[in-house]
Design an enzyme around this catalytic site. Structure first.
Site, PDB file in Angstrom:
ATOM      1  N   LYS A 241      23.904 -94.717 -19.040  1.00 42.61           N
ATOM      2  CA  LYS A 241      25.662 -95.024 -19.087  1.00 42.61           C
ATOM      3  C   LYS A 241      26.416 -93.502 -18.692  1.00 42.61           C
ATOM      4  O   LYS A 241      27.612 -93.868 -18.226  1.00 42.61           O
ATOM      5  CB  LYS A 241      26.171 -95.190 -20.300  1.00 42.61           C
TER       6      LYS A 241
ATOM      7  N   LYS B  77      21.943-107.734 -17.772  1.00 45.82           N
ATOM      8  CA  LYS B  77      23.408-108.274 -17.764  1.00 45.82           C
ATOM      9  C   LYS B  77      24.292-107.519 -17.258  1.00 45.82           C
ATOM     10  O   LYS B  77      25.353-107.977 -17.113  1.00 45.82           O
ATOM     11  CB  LYS B  77      23.289-108.871 -19.583  1.00 45.82           C
TER      12      LYS B  77
ATOM     13  N   LYS C 295      16.071-103.382 -12.002  1.00 48.71           N
ATOM     14  CA  LYS C 295      16.083-103.332 -13.282  1.00 48.71           C
ATOM     15  C   LYS C 295      17.373-105.203 -13.209  1.00 48.71           C
ATOM     16  O   LYS C 295      18.269-104.901 -13.460  1.00 48.71           O
ATOM     17  CB  LYS C 295      16.213-103.050 -14.245  1.00 48.71           C
TER      18      LYS C 295
HETATM   19  P1  ADP Z   1      20.019-105.925 -20.519  1.00 46.05           P
HETATM   20  O1  ADP Z   1      19.264-105.486 -20.045  1.00 46.05           O
HETATM   21  O2  ADP Z   1      20.270-107.914 -20.091  1.00 46.05           O
HETATM   22  O3  ADP Z   1      21.487-106.231 -21.640  1.00 46.05           O
HETATM   23  P2  ADP Z   1      19.673-106.289 -23.352  1.00 46.05           P
HETATM   24  O4  ADP Z   1      19.323-104.982 -23.163  1.00 46.05           O
HETATM   25  O5  ADP Z   1      19.879-106.725 -24.530  1.00 46.05           O
HETATM   26  O6  ADP Z   1      19.229-106.625 -21.881  1.00 46.05           O
HETATM   27  O7  ADP Z   1      17.473-106.753 -23.557  1.00 46.05           O
HETATM   28  C1  ADP Z   1      17.128-107.533 -24.314  1.00 46.05           C
HETATM   29  C2  ADP Z   1      15.716-107.465 -24.816  1.00 46.05           C
HETATM   30  O8  ADP Z   1      14.863-108.030 -23.451  1.00 46.05           O
HETATM   31  C3  ADP Z   1      14.932-105.554 -24.884  1.00 46.05           C
HETATM   32  O9  ADP Z   1      13.693-106.344 -25.723  1.00 46.05           O
HETATM   33  C4  ADP Z   1      14.516-105.528 -23.411  1.00 46.05           C
HETATM   34  O10 ADP Z   1      13.263-104.426 -23.015  1.00 46.05           O
HETATM   35  C5  ADP Z   1      14.569-106.770 -22.829  1.00 46.05           C
HETATM   36  N1  ADP Z   1      14.989-106.800 -21.151  1.00 46.05           N
HETATM   37  C6  ADP Z   1      15.997-107.195 -21.021  1.00 46.05           C
HETATM   38  N2  ADP Z   1      15.741-106.493 -18.603  1.00 46.05           N
HETATM   39  C7  ADP Z   1      14.384-106.955 -19.047  1.00 46.05           C
HETATM   40  C8  ADP Z   1      13.678-106.595 -18.071  1.00 46.05           C
HETATM   41  N3  ADP Z   1      14.816-106.464 -16.268  1.00 46.05           N
HETATM   42  N4  ADP Z   1      12.232-106.946 -18.012  1.00 46.05           N
HETATM   43  C9  ADP Z   1      11.993-106.904 -19.183  1.00 46.05           C
HETATM   44  N5  ADP Z   1      12.746-107.498 -19.978  1.00 46.05           N
HETATM   45  C10 ADP Z   1      13.936-107.021 -20.569  1.00 46.05           C
END
Ligand code: ADP
Ligand code: TRP
Length: 336
Positions: A112, A194, A191
């Site tokens: 970040k 959100k 990756k």
């Molecule tokens: P985001 O990056 O979309 O905000 P989060 O950080 O809320 O997602 O992640 C929620 C869960 O989903 C975590 O366990 C995270 O490791 C998994 N996750 C998020 N994005 C991915 C991805 N691109 N590939 C695999 N797992 C993911």
């Protein structure tokens, strides 16, 4: 006795297929074999979300998502983090044990800062709140996506620091990351997240899913080697590089058996405009997987969500309070 499993998702926006394959599906495949805890980590979401109405809606939404993907609330303690204030208390206790340079090494925080986003103190302390989420329930197995591995290491470190200072109180939680899933790429190839606006929504309408799939970049310059016959008479072959949309392939692999998928790609790779039919097939494959879950999701009403979270909060609070009593004795704030 069953081992204790725990995981959580932030109610910070609509879930995407990265969340599903990286976190939700592994959880659903596993949770029956464990003493399972599933959280909506609303306090973590405050590090990035400052819209009360959106947060409230997202909380309802995540609980619906959990039910839609097959979580049975009777078989798991499903609760909202903020309903158990002991999480923030334990986070504080851990924060008093770890150092600032240690927290500065956390990827999520460093990323970040590198992106020039505001790094509030909540974001900085994020790993200790997560450590508290895990250790308050003596959770041993933590199913998460690969990007959360370091956060689970931080929880282990918090446990070790506490045990060294106050005596053996916490065990060693272990992340559970599914082979083959890894980090799922988004429509732009980085990756799926959100925060990067590159997602394929899990429970979007078919049109929303189609729009996201059609926007998957395929001109990233990636290639793969292909063997072609140059002479029928001699059977001589050469290997040539052909354009290959690796991210489209990786996403499609989640929805199709590998050999079927390879046949499909091999077939279309020799066509002009090959990506359009491939994307159309992907849309249909996603739809087939998501449609039954979408239907289940629509049947969960607000009062169901409230009842599930109320019951979960009571169960979680009881467990957390028992552990906190032990912690209070250890650190010296309890007088008996
Ligand atoms: P985001 O990056 O979309 O905000 P989060 O950080 O809320 O997602 O992640 C929620 C869960 O989903 C975590 O366990 C995270 O490791 C998994 N996750 C998020 N994005 C991915 C991805 N691109 N590939 C695999 N797992 C993911
Ligand atoms: N940090 C996790 C994420 O962004 C969410 C989370 C918070 C979590 N507390 C947890 C995951 C405890 C597993 C266990 O995905």
């Amino acid at each position: 006795m069953k081992k204790r499993l725990l995981t959580g998702l932030q109610p910070s926006g609509a879930l995407h297929i990265g969340n599903y394959f990286g976190a939700l599906k592994p959880f659903v495949d596993l949770y029956n074999d464990y003493d399972s805890h599933l959280m909506v980590v609303d306090l973590h979401a405050l590090t990035t979300l400052r819209d009360p109405q959106a947060l409230r809606e997202n909380i309802y939404s995540v609980v619906r998502d959990y039910i839609a993907v097959g979580v049975d609330p009777e078989k798991v303690i499903l609760f909202k983090q903020s309903d158990v204030p002991l999480h923030t208390e334990l986070a504080w206790i851990f924060e008093c044990l770890v150092t600032v340079p240690f927290l500065m090494q956390a990827h999520a925080y460093k990323d970040k800062v590198a992106k020039g986003l505001e790094a509030n103190a909540g974001l900085f302390n994020y790993p200790m709140l997560m450590a508290a989420d895990i250790l308050l329930y003596d959770a041993e197995v933590i199913p998460v996506g690969a990007d959360q591995k370091q956060h689970v290491e931080y929880a282990r470190e918090a446990a070790t620091k506490f045990n060294l200072a106050y005596g053996e109180t916490f065990g060693t939680p272990q992340e559970l990351i599914f082979e083959g899933v890894g980090i799922i790429p988004g429509t732009d190839g980085q990756k799926m997240s959100k925060s990067y606006k590159n997602t394929i929504p899990l429970f979007g309408t078919k049109d929303e899913i189609a729009k996201a799939v059609m926007s998957i970049v395929t001109d990233s310059g990636l290639t793969r080697d292909e063997t072609v016959n140059v002479s029928r008479a001699t059977g001589n072959t050469v290997v040539r590089s052909v354009p290959f949309a690796k991210n489209l392939y990786s996403i499609h692999t989640l929805f199709k058996m590998q050999d079927e998928q390879d046949k499909l790609f091999d077939f279309y790779m020799s066509h002009e405009n090959m990506y359009k039919p491939l994307k159309e097939t992907l849309i249909e494959d996603i739809e087939a997987c998501v449609a039954p879950m979408r239907e289940r999701r629509a049947s969960v009403i607000d009062s169901d969500v409230q009842a599930i979270l109320k019951k979960g909060a009571e169960q979680a609070q009881e467990r957390a309070a028992r552990k906190m009593e032990e912690i209070h004795k250890r650190i010296g704030v309890s007088l008996t």
